[in-house]
Enzyme design. Structure first.
Site, PDB file in Angstrom:
ATOM      1  N   LYS A  22       0.847  -1.209   0.000  1.00  0.00           N
ATOM      2  CA  LYS A  22       0.000   0.000   0.000  1.00  0.00           C
ATOM      3  C   LYS A  22       0.874   1.247   0.000  1.00  0.00           C
ATOM      4  CE  LYS A  22      -1.693   1.593   4.076  1.00  0.00           C
ATOM      5  NZ  LYS A  22      -1.305   3.000   4.282  1.00  0.00           N
ATOM      6  N   ASN A  23       1.878   1.267   0.871  1.00  0.00           N
ATOM      7  CA  ASN A  23       2.680   2.486   1.014  1.00  0.00           C
ATOM      8  C   ASN A  23       3.625   2.732  -0.159  1.00  0.00           C
ATOM      9  OD1 ASN A  23       1.392   3.037   3.360  1.00  0.00           O
ATOM     10  ND2 ASN A  23       3.134   2.632   4.719  1.00  0.00           N
ATOM     11  N   CYS A 118      -4.239  13.099  13.413  1.00  0.00           N
ATOM     12  CA  CYS A 118      -4.764  11.771  13.123  1.00  0.00           C
ATOM     13  C   CYS A 118      -4.618  10.949  14.383  1.00  0.00           C
ATOM     14  CB  CYS A 118      -4.051  11.136  11.942  1.00  0.00           C
ATOM     15  SG  CYS A 118      -2.411  10.570  12.340  1.00  0.00           S
ATOM     16  N   ARG A 123       1.358  14.606  13.389  1.00  0.00           N
ATOM     17  CA  ARG A 123       1.840  14.366  12.023  1.00  0.00           C
ATOM     18  C   ARG A 123       1.833  15.607  11.123  1.00  0.00           C
ATOM     19  NH1 ARG A 123      -0.300   8.543  10.034  1.00  0.00           N
ATOM     20  NH2 ARG A 123       1.533   8.614   8.735  1.00  0.00           N
ATOM     21  N   PRO A 124       2.708  16.562  11.404  1.00  0.00           N
ATOM     22  CA  PRO A 124       2.771  17.762  10.569  1.00  0.00           C
ATOM     23  C   PRO A 124       3.356  17.461   9.178  1.00  0.00           C
ATOM     24  CG  PRO A 124       4.564  17.750  12.160  1.00  0.00           C
ATOM     25  CD  PRO A 124       3.732  16.538  12.452  1.00  0.00           C
ATOM     26  N   LEU A 127       8.058  19.523   6.950  1.00  0.00           N
ATOM     27  CA  LEU A 127       9.284  19.157   6.209  1.00  0.00           C
ATOM     28  C   LEU A 127       9.029  19.101   4.701  1.00  0.00           C
ATOM     29  CD1 LEU A 127      10.602  16.348   8.571  1.00  0.00           C
ATOM     30  CD2 LEU A 127      11.131  18.772   8.594  1.00  0.00           C
ATOM     31  N   ASP A 308       5.128   0.646  11.952  1.00  0.00           N
ATOM     32  CA  ASP A 308       3.901  -0.009  11.480  1.00  0.00           C
ATOM     33  C   ASP A 308       3.822  -1.482  11.896  1.00  0.00           C
ATOM     34  OD1 ASP A 308       3.094   2.351  10.365  1.00  0.00           O
ATOM     35  OD2 ASP A 308       3.473   1.779   8.285  1.00  0.00           O
ATOM     36  N   ARG A 400      -8.303  -0.524   5.082  1.00  0.00           N
ATOM     37  CA  ARG A 400      -7.378   0.464   4.514  1.00  0.00           C
ATOM     38  C   ARG A 400      -6.048  -0.186   4.134  1.00  0.00           C
ATOM     39  NH1 ARG A 400      -5.611   4.595   8.233  1.00  0.00           N
ATOM     40  NH2 ARG A 400      -4.386   4.987   6.394  1.00  0.00           N
TER      41      ARG A 400
HETATM   42  C1  UD1 Z   1       4.788   6.911   6.398  1.00  0.00           C
HETATM   43  C2  UD1 Z   1       3.891   5.722   6.204  1.00  0.00           C
HETATM   44  C3  UD1 Z   1       3.339   5.251   7.551  1.00  0.00           C
HETATM   45  C4  UD1 Z   1       4.493   4.994   8.519  1.00  0.00           C
HETATM   46  C5  UD1 Z   1       5.424   6.196   8.592  1.00  0.00           C
HETATM   47  C6  UD1 Z   1       6.670   5.930   9.406  1.00  0.00           C
HETATM   48  C7  UD1 Z   1       2.988   6.063   3.993  1.00  0.00           C
HETATM   49  C8  UD1 Z   1       1.816   6.396   3.154  1.00  0.00           C
HETATM   50  N1  UD1 Z   1       2.811   6.107   5.314  1.00  0.00           N
HETATM   51  O1  UD1 Z   1       4.004   7.958   6.963  1.00  0.00           O
HETATM   52  O2  UD1 Z   1       2.599   4.055   7.345  1.00  0.00           O
HETATM   53  O3  UD1 Z   1       3.969   4.746   9.806  1.00  0.00           O
HETATM   54  O4  UD1 Z   1       5.857   6.576   7.275  1.00  0.00           O
HETATM   55  O5  UD1 Z   1       7.387   4.865   8.892  1.00  0.00           O
HETATM   56  O6  UD1 Z   1       4.048   5.720   3.492  1.00  0.00           O
HETATM   57  N2  UD1 Z   1       7.311  14.586  10.588  1.00  0.00           N
HETATM   58  C9  UD1 Z   1       7.425  15.932  10.853  1.00  0.00           C
HETATM   59  N3  UD1 Z   1       7.231  16.817   9.823  1.00  0.00           N
HETATM   60  C10 UD1 Z   1       6.942  16.402   8.549  1.00  0.00           C
HETATM   61  C11 UD1 Z   1       6.840  15.021   8.288  1.00  0.00           C
HETATM   62  C12 UD1 Z   1       7.031  14.128   9.323  1.00  0.00           C
HETATM   63  O7  UD1 Z   1       7.673  16.326  11.988  1.00  0.00           O
HETATM   64  O8  UD1 Z   1       6.794  17.251   7.679  1.00  0.00           O
HETATM   65  C13 UD1 Z   1       7.496  13.602  11.675  1.00  0.00           C
HETATM   66  C14 UD1 Z   1       6.220  12.800  11.949  1.00  0.00           C
HETATM   67  O9  UD1 Z   1       5.349  13.489  12.842  1.00  0.00           O
HETATM   68  C15 UD1 Z   1       6.798  11.544  12.557  1.00  0.00           C
HETATM   69  C16 UD1 Z   1       8.101  11.352  11.776  1.00  0.00           C
HETATM   70  O10 UD1 Z   1       8.416  12.628  11.241  1.00  0.00           O
HETATM   71  O11 UD1 Z   1       7.079  11.752  13.916  1.00  0.00           O
HETATM   72  C17 UD1 Z   1       8.047  10.340  10.652  1.00  0.00           C
HETATM   73  O12 UD1 Z   1       6.901  10.579   9.865  1.00  0.00           O
HETATM   74  P1  UD1 Z   1       6.860  10.245   8.307  1.00  0.00           P
HETATM   75  O13 UD1 Z   1       7.969   9.344   7.930  1.00  0.00           O
HETATM   76  O14 UD1 Z   1       6.725  11.521   7.557  1.00  0.00           O
HETATM   77  O15 UD1 Z   1       5.497   9.458   8.190  1.00  0.00           O
HETATM   78  P2  UD1 Z   1       4.558   9.443   6.943  1.00  0.00           P
HETATM   79  O16 UD1 Z   1       5.374   9.659   5.729  1.00  0.00           O
HETATM   80  O17 UD1 Z   1       3.379  10.310   7.183  1.00  0.00           O
END
Ligand code: UD1
Length: 419
Positions: A22-23, A118, A123-124, A127, A308, A400
């Site tokens: 999925k991811n 969520c 989850r901002p 970045l 996950d 999902r």
């Molecule tokens: C993706 C996966 C999700 C998995 C996660 C971590 C998909 C569709 N989803 O989610 O299943 O649990 O990776 O392996 O691939 N963060 C910030 N700012 C940002 C982005 C992230 O602070 O702009 C923080 C998040 O809050 C979190 C960490 O970085 O604490 C990692 O998040 P991230 O890798 O971005 O998760 P997703 O890409 O949303």
């Protein structure tokens, strides 16, 4: 609303075909926005998140043809009619934010709703935005929407992620393929799904090197072309079923996956006493004849232990010998399965970002509530080993991310029904 009923205590034995990830599928689908030529994706799982992404792309004017029987999707963005990802869609699925990078790169502007909170934390997407700004995009936030513009196109630049972000890396990677000049993404996510996206983009004509490392170097090109790409296996699904075998004293052959996809999980499973054997196109997971051993884990970006898989590991450790400390370092609110597992007889105490699991002799079936995708499947795992009947509510979370969950488990002897 659907419920799942499990009558536990059966050792699972049989084969399970692992679906496409999925991811990996979600960013690959968004990549169609980078070109006016068709993108053909094979091995795309039939899941509600995939339907949500297909719906969003259709709203943007992409022609989406999904063949659910063959798990293929044809996407063609030759006639885009909108560059807005509305709140209704982004709210339902955070990964909708993956259209941001491709749209600003090709259409030079986009409006994407902020995803909001969520179940597993704030989850901002700061970045994603900082990275796009580094490539010259002008970003403003108004009325809950991100407005991103690059009237003269994006310009390649170096960018270091302060924290590893999977979808952040994917968004910037896609955007950089059409930027002028070179982009260097440092401290990038190394998850196999990022690599799968990069390989597909290269097949479309992008110039990406450093795939699989934390430094991705992208030489921008003027346009991308058509390709056909087969999505990699879902390592989270495979890891979940590996734990189902381990937990129920069973033996499951996972078809279409390799140990390479989950290096840390396989080491930890072996430490817990599980045997893993890889043959061509099949990974056999066999539970120990004695009780599983408690093993500590800490979630980390790939190749570390995946967040996950944390909830599933907790279900496994609930019945292991001794204690196991589980530390969550990626998301701040990812222990919502704990009270539900405790209702089934698990002995777990949470201290900040760590949970201490003291293994019990057995779990007992109970009515439980699913809270998010991975938490839900940990309750399925617990139900499979618990004595008596477990009734899981709110199973739409499972739809999902787990294709044909009941069918796959039933194929290995589980007594599981959707009511
Ligand atoms: C993706 C996966 C999700 C998995 C996660 C971590 C998909 C569709 N989803 O989610 O299943 O649990 O990776 O392996 O691939 N963060 C910030 N700012 C940002 C982005 C992230 O602070 O702009 C923080 C998040 O809050 C979190 C960490 O970085 O604490 C990692 O998040 P991230 O890798 O971005 O998760 P997703 O890409 O949303």
């Amino acid at each position: 609303m659907d419920k799942i009923r499990i009558r536990g205590g059966i050792s699972l034995k049989g084969d399970i075909k692992i679906s496409g990830a999925k991811n990996a599928s979600l960013p690959l689908m968004a990549a169609c926005l980078l070109t006016d030529k068709p993108l053909y994706l094979c091995n795309v799982p039939n899941l509600s998140d995939i339907s949500s992404m297909a719906q969003l792309l259709s709203q943007l004017g992409v022609s989406v043809t999904r063949h659910k029987d063959t798990n293929t999707v044809e996407l063609c963005a030759n006639n885009l009619s909108s560059t807005t990802a509305p709140y209704d869609v982004v709210r339902k699925m955070r990964a909708s934010v993956l259209v941001l990078g491709p749209l600003v790169a090709r259409e030079k502007q986009t409006h994407v709703s902020l995803p909001g909170g969520c179940a597993i934390g704030t989850r901002p997407i700061d970045l994603h935005l900082k990275g796009l700004e580094a490539l010259g995009a002008l970003i403003s936030l108004e009325e809950g929407y991100v407005h991103a513009k690059a009237p003269h196109g994006l310009i390649g630049a170096p960018f270091t992620f302060p924290t590893v972000s999977v979808t952040g890396t994917e968004n910037l990677l896609m955007a950089a393929t059409l930027a002028k000049g070179q982009t260097r993404l440092m401290n990038s996510a190394r998850e196999p799904e990022v690599g799968d996206l990069a390989h597909c983009l290269n097949a479309m004509g992008a110039k990406i090197s450093g795939i699989g490392t934390d430094t991705l170097v992208i030489e921008g090109v003027d346009k991308l072309e058509s390709t056909t790409h087969s999505v990699i296996a879902d390592r989270i699904e495979a890891g979940t079923y590996a734990m189902a075998a381990a937990l129920t004293g069973g033996e499951i052959c996972l078809l279409g996956t390799t140990l390479q996809l989950f290096p840390t999980l396989s080491t930890l499973l072996k430490r817990a006493g599980v045997t893993l054997k890889e043959t061509q196109n099949c990974l056999t997971v066999k539970a120990p004849t004695t009780r599983l051993q408690g093993v500590d884990v800490m979630t980390e970006p790939f190749p570390g232990f995946a967040t996950d898989l944390q909830a599933q590991w907790m279900a496994l450790m609930s019945v292991a010998k001794g204690a196991a400390m589980i530390t969550e370092t990626i998301f701040e609110n990812r222990f919502m399965h704990v009270p539900e597992l405790c209702r089934m007889g698990a002995n777990i105490t949470v201290h900040g970002s760590s949970a201490l699991v003291r293994g019990v002799n057995k779990l007992k079936g109970a009515p439980v509530m699913a809270t998010d995708l991975r938490a839900s499947v940990s309750l399925v795992l617990a139900g499979l080993v618990a004595e008596g009947e477990t009734l899981i509510n709110r199973v739409y979370h499972l739809d999902r991310g787990y294709e044909k969950l009941e069918e796959k488990l039933r194929g290995c002897g589980a007594d599981i029904q959707r009511l």
